[in-house]
Design a protein around this motif. Structure first.
Motif, short mmCIF file in Angstrom:
data_model
loop_
_atom_site.label_atom_id
_atom_site.label_comp_id
_atom_site.label_asym_id
_atom_site.label_seq_id
_atom_site.Cartn_x
_atom_site.Cartn_y
_atom_site.Cartn_z
N ASP A 57 0.86 -1.09 -0.03
CA ASP A 57 0.30 -0.13 0.37
C ASP A 57 0.89 1.37 -0.26
O ASP A 57 0.99 1.99 -0.26
CB ASP A 57 -0.89 -0.13 1.13
N ALA A 58 2.51 1.64 0.52
CA ALA A 58 2.54 2.66 0.52
C ALA A 58 3.27 2.67 -0.35
O ALA A 58 4.02 3.22 -0.16
CB ALA A 58 3.66 2.48 1.75
N THR A 59 3.73 2.29 -1.61
CA THR A 59 4.70 1.61 -2.50
C THR A 59 4.26 1.53 -3.55
O THR A 59 3.82 2.96 -4.40
CB THR A 59 5.81 0.41 -2.71
N LEU A 60 3.31 0.11 -3.84
CA LEU A 60 2.67 0.77 -5.25
C LEU A 60 1.11 1.39 -5.45
O LEU A 60 0.83 1.95 -5.95
CB LEU A 60 2.41 -1.31 -5.73
N GLY A 61 1.03 0.61 -3.88
CA GLY A 61 -0.28 1.69 -3.90
C GLY A 61 -0.11 3.53 -4.07
O GLY A 61 -1.10 3.69 -3.96
N MET A 62 1.01 3.92 -3.73
CA MET A 62 0.95 5.26 -3.16
C MET A 62 0.48 5.77 -4.61
O MET A 62 0.19 6.54 -5.31
CB MET A 62 2.08 5.50 -3.25
N GLU A 112 -7.83 0.70 -5.72
CA GLU A 112 -5.93 0.40 -4.46
C GLU A 112 -5.92 -0.59 -4.65
O GLU A 112 -4.93 -1.80 -4.35
CB GLU A 112 -5.82 2.07 -4.15
N LYS A 113 -6.65 -0.64 -3.72
CA LYS A 113 -7.11 -2.14 -2.14
C LYS A 113 -7.03 -3.56 -3.31
O LYS A 113 -6.86 -4.17 -3.51
CB LYS A 113 -7.23 -1.69 -1.66
N LEU A 118 -5.26 -8.37 -6.11
CA LEU A 118 -4.28 -9.05 -6.98
C LEU A 118 -3.00 -9.37 -7.45
O LEU A 118 -3.01 -10.42 -7.99
CB LEU A 118 -5.28 -8.14 -8.03
N VAL A 119 -1.86 -8.22 -6.70
CA VAL A 119 -0.93 -8.41 -6.85
C VAL A 119 -0.85 -9.37 -5.30
O VAL A 119 0.16 -10.50 -6.14
CB VAL A 119 -0.27 -6.87 -6.55
N LEU A 120 -1.60 -10.36 -4.35
CA LEU A 120 -1.01 -10.18 -3.87
C LEU A 120 -1.19 -12.46 -4.39
O LEU A 120 -1.00 -13.03 -3.14
CB LEU A 120 -1.69 -10.39 -2.40
N LEU A 121 -2.50 -12.20 -4.95
CA LEU A 121 -1.95 -13.07 -5.38
C LEU A 121 -0.76 -14.52 -6.31
O LEU A 121 -1.02 -15.42 -6.69
CB LEU A 121 -3.08 -13.48 -6.62
N ILE A 122 -0.15 -12.99 -7.12
CA ILE A 122 0.96 -13.78 -7.90
C ILE A 122 1.99 -14.55 -6.69
O ILE A 122 2.50 -14.12 -5.42
CB ILE A 122 2.39 -12.74 -7.94
#
Length: 231
Positions: A57-62, A112-113, A118-122
């Protein structure tokens, strides 16, 4: 701290400051409860999964938040919805504008969430979970770091960055007029100078126009051929 670091002539009133920061507070609460919910879905260490969510959230989310604010702002300006532009609440400030902007910002956080989930499914995040908190033997210390220390520091940085992003574009540099178009301070100064100079310029121009028209009339009379009719 950020508010008091602003120049005195540009410092926001407390009500405007509350409107600006409360949107981020609502978005952060949504992200927090979403991360807690997602952490409970795992069969492994939920603290490490929460920390991974928070780091993303703090990197890609920003980056996603920045992109969402840019897209929404362009759409709002194109539609000329003045009170939905982030940071603009009217004069005097209206709570309805703040509510509308909160809804827009919350939609950006939902977007964003969703992308982060979806990224965490990798596959491959399990090893990172083991590395992040595997060296902390005390589970209570792990909980304090994940739920208090890291969120406090990261949230402070995120609040500062997002607030600076919104203010820099819509509050300090540009001002929206009634029609929804953006008017810069330089343009306003140029218009003021033109207004101050316009009476003399109009007077000089009117005199020069009269002189020119008079000269042109004399030239036309001199150039006109004369005809005599003989009967």
């Amino acid at each position: 701290v950020k508010r008091f670091k602003e120049p005195k002539e540009e410092r926001r009133p407390w009500r405007i400051w509350f409107y600006d920061t409360s949107k981020q507070a609502i978005g952060s609460l949504f992200i927090h409860f979403a991360n807690v919910f997602l952490s409970d879905l795992t069969e492994e260490d939920p603290c490490s999964l929460y920390l991974i969510n928070f780091i993303l959230d703090a990197t890609l989310g920003m980056l996603l938040i920045w992109l969402g604010v840019k897209v929404v702002s362009r759409i709002v300006q194109h539609k000329k919805y003045t009170y939905l532009v982030f940071g603009e609440y009217g004069d005097p400030p209206q709570a309805a504008a703040w509510i509308g902007q909160c809804i827009l910002y919350l939609l950006i956080m939902v977007f964003e969430k969703t992308v982060i989930s979806l990224v965490l499914l990798i596959p491959g995040w399990t090893k990172l979970q083991q590395i992040l908190l595997g060296y902390i033997p005390n589970p209570q210390l792990e909980l304090v770091l994940v739920m208090l220390v890291v969120p406090f520091i990261v949230n402070a940085i995120m609040f500062w960055v997002v607030d600076s992003l919104i203010m820099r574009k819509y509050k300090q540099k540009d001002t929206l007029d009634i029609n929804g178009s953006i008017e810069s301070p330089r343009a306003r100064r140029t218009e003021e100078s033109q207004v101050l100079l316009s009476p003399d310029m109009d007077f000089d121009q009117s005199e020069s126009d009269q002189d020119i028209s008079g000269l042109q009339g004399m030239n036309q009379k001199m150039k006109q051929p004369s005809y005599q009719v003989v009967i």
